[in-house]
Enzyme design. Structure first.
Site, PDB file in Angstrom:
ATOM      1  N   ASN A   7       0.878  -1.171   0.000  1.00  0.00           N
ATOM      2  CA  ASN A   7       0.000   0.000   0.000  1.00  0.00           C
ATOM      3  C   ASN A   7       0.916   1.222   0.000  1.00  0.00           C
ATOM      4  OD1 ASN A   7      -1.805   2.037   0.452  1.00  0.00           O
ATOM      5  ND2 ASN A   7      -2.835   1.045   2.164  1.00  0.00           N
ATOM      6  N   ARG A  88      -2.180  -2.208  -3.709  1.00  0.00           N
ATOM      7  CA  ARG A  88      -3.464  -1.539  -3.506  1.00  0.00           C
ATOM      8  C   ARG A  88      -3.475  -0.316  -4.417  1.00  0.00           C
ATOM      9  NH1 ARG A  88      -5.108   3.085   0.584  1.00  0.00           N
ATOM     10  NH2 ARG A  88      -7.321   3.048   0.195  1.00  0.00           N
ATOM     11  N   GLY A 205     -13.699   3.513  10.178  1.00  0.00           N
ATOM     12  CA  GLY A 205     -12.389   3.776  10.766  1.00  0.00           C
ATOM     13  C   GLY A 205     -12.227   5.282  10.819  1.00  0.00           C
ATOM     14  N   GLY A 207     -11.366   6.989   8.099  1.00  0.00           N
ATOM     15  CA  GLY A 207     -12.274   7.133   6.958  1.00  0.00           C
ATOM     16  C   GLY A 207     -13.371   6.101   7.161  1.00  0.00           C
ATOM     17  N   ARG A 236     -13.455  14.041   7.989  1.00  0.00           N
ATOM     18  CA  ARG A 236     -14.271  14.399   6.814  1.00  0.00           C
ATOM     19  C   ARG A 236     -15.730  14.545   7.215  1.00  0.00           C
ATOM     20  NH1 ARG A 236     -12.231   9.464   3.372  1.00  0.00           N
ATOM     21  NH2 ARG A 236     -10.071   9.699   4.017  1.00  0.00           N
ATOM     22  N   ARG A 280     -11.571   7.413  20.216  1.00  0.00           N
ATOM     23  CA  ARG A 280     -11.259   7.127  21.632  1.00  0.00           C
ATOM     24  C   ARG A 280     -11.251   8.409  22.459  1.00  0.00           C
ATOM     25  NH1 ARG A 280      -6.406   3.470  19.641  1.00  0.00           N
ATOM     26  NH2 ARG A 280      -6.535   5.142  18.130  1.00  0.00           N
ATOM     27  N   GLY A 326     -11.191   0.381  12.264  1.00  0.00           N
ATOM     28  CA  GLY A 326     -10.787   0.835  13.602  1.00  0.00           C
ATOM     29  C   GLY A 326     -11.925   0.997  14.595  1.00  0.00           C
ATOM     30  N   ASN A 330     -13.318  -2.053  17.183  1.00  0.00           N
ATOM     31  CA  ASN A 330     -12.840  -1.814  18.556  1.00  0.00           C
ATOM     32  C   ASN A 330     -13.763  -1.021  19.462  1.00  0.00           C
ATOM     33  OD1 ASN A 330     -10.136  -2.994  18.251  1.00  0.00           O
ATOM     34  ND2 ASN A 330      -9.898  -1.383  16.725  1.00  0.00           N
ATOM     35  N   GLU A 379      -7.506  -6.078   4.216  1.00  0.00           N
ATOM     36  CA  GLU A 379      -7.343  -5.731   2.806  1.00  0.00           C
ATOM     37  C   GLU A 379      -6.054  -6.318   2.240  1.00  0.00           C
ATOM     38  OE1 GLU A 379      -8.257  -1.984   4.575  1.00  0.00           O
ATOM     39  OE2 GLU A 379      -9.062  -1.261   2.672  1.00  0.00           O
TER      40      GLU A 379
HETATM   41  P1  ADP Z   1      -8.004   4.362   8.683  1.00  0.00           P
HETATM   42  O1  ADP Z   1      -9.243   4.869   8.024  1.00  0.00           O
HETATM   43  O2  ADP Z   1      -6.950   5.409   8.868  1.00  0.00           O
HETATM   44  O3  ADP Z   1      -7.505   3.041   8.159  1.00  0.00           O
HETATM   45  P2  ADP Z   1      -8.614   2.791  11.034  1.00  0.00           P
HETATM   46  O4  ADP Z   1      -9.522   1.794  10.429  1.00  0.00           O
HETATM   47  O5  ADP Z   1      -7.270   2.342  11.502  1.00  0.00           O
HETATM   48  O6  ADP Z   1      -8.475   4.099  10.170  1.00  0.00           O
HETATM   49  O7  ADP Z   1      -9.384   3.440  12.286  1.00  0.00           O
HETATM   50  C1  ADP Z   1      -8.744   4.382  13.087  1.00  0.00           C
HETATM   51  C2  ADP Z   1      -9.736   4.885  14.070  1.00  0.00           C
HETATM   52  O8  ADP Z   1     -10.240   3.784  14.856  1.00  0.00           O
HETATM   53  C3  ADP Z   1      -9.079   5.810  15.085  1.00  0.00           C
HETATM   54  O9  ADP Z   1      -9.117   7.131  14.641  1.00  0.00           O
HETATM   55  C4  ADP Z   1      -9.936   5.599  16.305  1.00  0.00           C
HETATM   56  O10 ADP Z   1     -10.917   6.612  16.313  1.00  0.00           O
HETATM   57  C5  ADP Z   1     -10.635   4.280  16.103  1.00  0.00           C
HETATM   58  N1  ADP Z   1     -10.324   3.321  17.169  1.00  0.00           N
HETATM   59  C6  ADP Z   1      -9.300   2.452  17.250  1.00  0.00           C
HETATM   60  N2  ADP Z   1      -9.363   1.749  18.404  1.00  0.00           N
HETATM   61  C7  ADP Z   1     -10.460   2.208  19.062  1.00  0.00           C
HETATM   62  C8  ADP Z   1     -11.082   1.890  20.311  1.00  0.00           C
HETATM   63  N3  ADP Z   1     -10.577   0.986  21.120  1.00  0.00           N
HETATM   64  N4  ADP Z   1     -12.199   2.564  20.624  1.00  0.00           N
HETATM   65  C9  ADP Z   1     -12.709   3.506  19.801  1.00  0.00           C
HETATM   66  N5  ADP Z   1     -12.185   3.827  18.628  1.00  0.00           N
HETATM   67  C10 ADP Z   1     -11.077   3.199  18.260  1.00  0.00           C
END
Ligand code: ADP
Length: 394
Positions: A7, A88, A205, A207, A236, A280, A326, A330, A379
């Site tokens: 990527n 990617r 996440g 995004g 965004r 978080r 994300g 989580n 991915e």
């Molecule tokens: P990207 O779109 O950059 O790939 P990710 O899928 O890695 O993003 O998601 C990142 C986001 O996930 C972080 O900004 C955070 O808000 C959220 N995140 C990660 N762990 C947790 C958690 N334990 N609780 C709440 N939100 C979380």
């Protein structure tokens, strides 16, 4: 078979090296700040982590060092062990509906389509060229973020704007995160042991996008011509009234790109909370009673629920809802808040089962009319699988 998934971003290159015999990750890592002072890499393998600062002027430097390190660290014996490299790729417009062997034509298309992904497509080309230089004989495969969404019908992908904008300039919904939504669709099919079902895949996440998937095919998705559309995200805005742009231009003396930049980088959770783009942080402050953070959290939940409601009707009901990425993997409270609002659809989750992070789990109760799952997305593995499949079908 050993495959590297890549990527490439404008100043970074993420990789995962897979043993595709059992789909295990042999090594993974990140080269960052390429072309910027303070560049370096992290490689994780076998429970160990190697971190080093090193000058990386170009992506080719990163690839050269990556391959040297794989050998130095005895992760592979020689470069001949690498059977393929999967990249990617972000924007394939409406030309690419599946993964392809990378040829000069694919590279030219990435260049031609760069107006649609000005940061990503040029970075993807750099990644491809870097590997071509260092591993000229290894087969390379391109996996487009937009490809999975090519099954949408015109009623989903067209905007109600002058048709000539579509015909002359390609103005339509393309959708993104396609590789993730496809991974979720295929993993759900394996879990349920069936092919025909109505799925709403929530990739949330930093995004985020939501897709409606019928019998494995995408019928609508929340992102649009660009990844700015759809649900509210970390920075965004997601969908807004486009007249806001000219109004704010006048009020703040900005040009259109500056306002679009505000919508991309200073909106979403960050914009409303005036505190952080990270869920978080926002949740922690909301728990302390901070009103902006409570508002940001609740608007975020609302925007996800709105899309789920819309896709429920489009699909004529829903069998499975999946949370991934994300936040989806989580954030126990966000999943709970979203699912509470889905009660009218017959969604019921078990709070104990929902108390997990990052593992495949069915969180709905036995009585729930809709099955709800948490499924970590992958991915990189999907890219490696496509690479194997194109190598085998050559
Ligand atoms: P990207 O779109 O950059 O790939 P990710 O899928 O890695 O993003 O998601 C990142 C986001 O996930 C972080 O900004 C955070 O808000 C959220 N995140 C990660 N762990 C947790 C958690 N334990 N609780 C709440 N939100 C979380």
């Amino acid at each position: 078979m050993k495959i590297i998934s890549i990527n490439a971003g404008s100043s970074s290159l993420k990789f995962s090296l897979f043993n595709m015999d059992d789909e295990s990750v042999i090594a993974s890592g990140l080269f960052e700040r390429i072309g910027i002072e303070g560049s370096g890499y992290t490689i994780k393998y076998n429970g160990e982590k190697v971190e080093q600062e090193v000058e990386l002027v170009t992506h080719a430097d990163a690839v050269r060092i990556l391959l040297e390190k794989l050998i130095d660290l005895n992760i592979i014996g020689s470069l001949e062990e690498i059977d393929g490299v999967g990249h990617r790729l972000v924007h394939g417009k409406d030309k690419y509906s599946s993964s392809v062997v990378i040829t000069d034509e694919v590279i030219a298309d990435l260049e031609n389509f760069k107006d649609f992904a000005p940061l990503h497509n040029p970075a993807n080309i750099l990644g491809i060229q870097a590997f071509r230089e260092v591993l000229p004989d290894v087969l390379m495969v391109g996996v487009f973020d937009t490809a999975f969404h090519q099954t949408m019908e015109a009623t989903s992908y067209l905007y109600p704007v002058p048709y000539s904008w579509y015909k002359d300039h390609g103005v339509r919904k393309y959708g993104f995160h396609g590789t993730s939504h496809r991974y979720i669709a295929s993993t759900t099919a394996k879990l349920l042991n069936k092919e025909n079902f109505r799925l709403i895949s929530c990739h949330i996440g930093n995004g985020g996008s939501i897709s409606a998937v019928l019998d494995g095919k995408c019928i609508d998705t929340s992102m649009g011509l660009t990844p700015l559309a759809g649900i509210m995200m970390g920075t965004r805005s997601g969908d807004v009234d486009p007249s806001i742009i000219t109004y704010v231009m006048e009020k703040e003396g900005k040009n259109a790109s500056e306002v679009i930049d505000d919508l991309n980088k200073r909106s979403g959770l960050l914009g409303l909370s005036e505190y952080s783009h990270d869920m978080r942080d926002v949740l922690a402050r909301a728990d302390e009673g901070d009103e902006n953070c409570i508002l940001a959290r609740d608007k975020y939940v609302r925007s996800i629920v709105n899309y789920i409601g819309q896709y429920y009707l489009l699909l004529g009901g829903v069998d499975v809802i999946v949370f991934t990425a994300g936040v989806g993997e989580n954030s126990i409270p966000i999943r709970q808040l979203v699912c509470e609002k889905l009660l009218p659809l017959g969604v019921k989750i078990d709070l104990d089962k929902n108390n997990i992070r990052g593992e495949i789990t069915k969180i709905s109760t036995a009585e729930s009319k809709v099955e709800v799952y948490v499924i970590p997305t992958d991915e990189e593995l999907m890219i490696a699988r496509d690479t194997v499949s194109l190598i085998e079908n050559r």
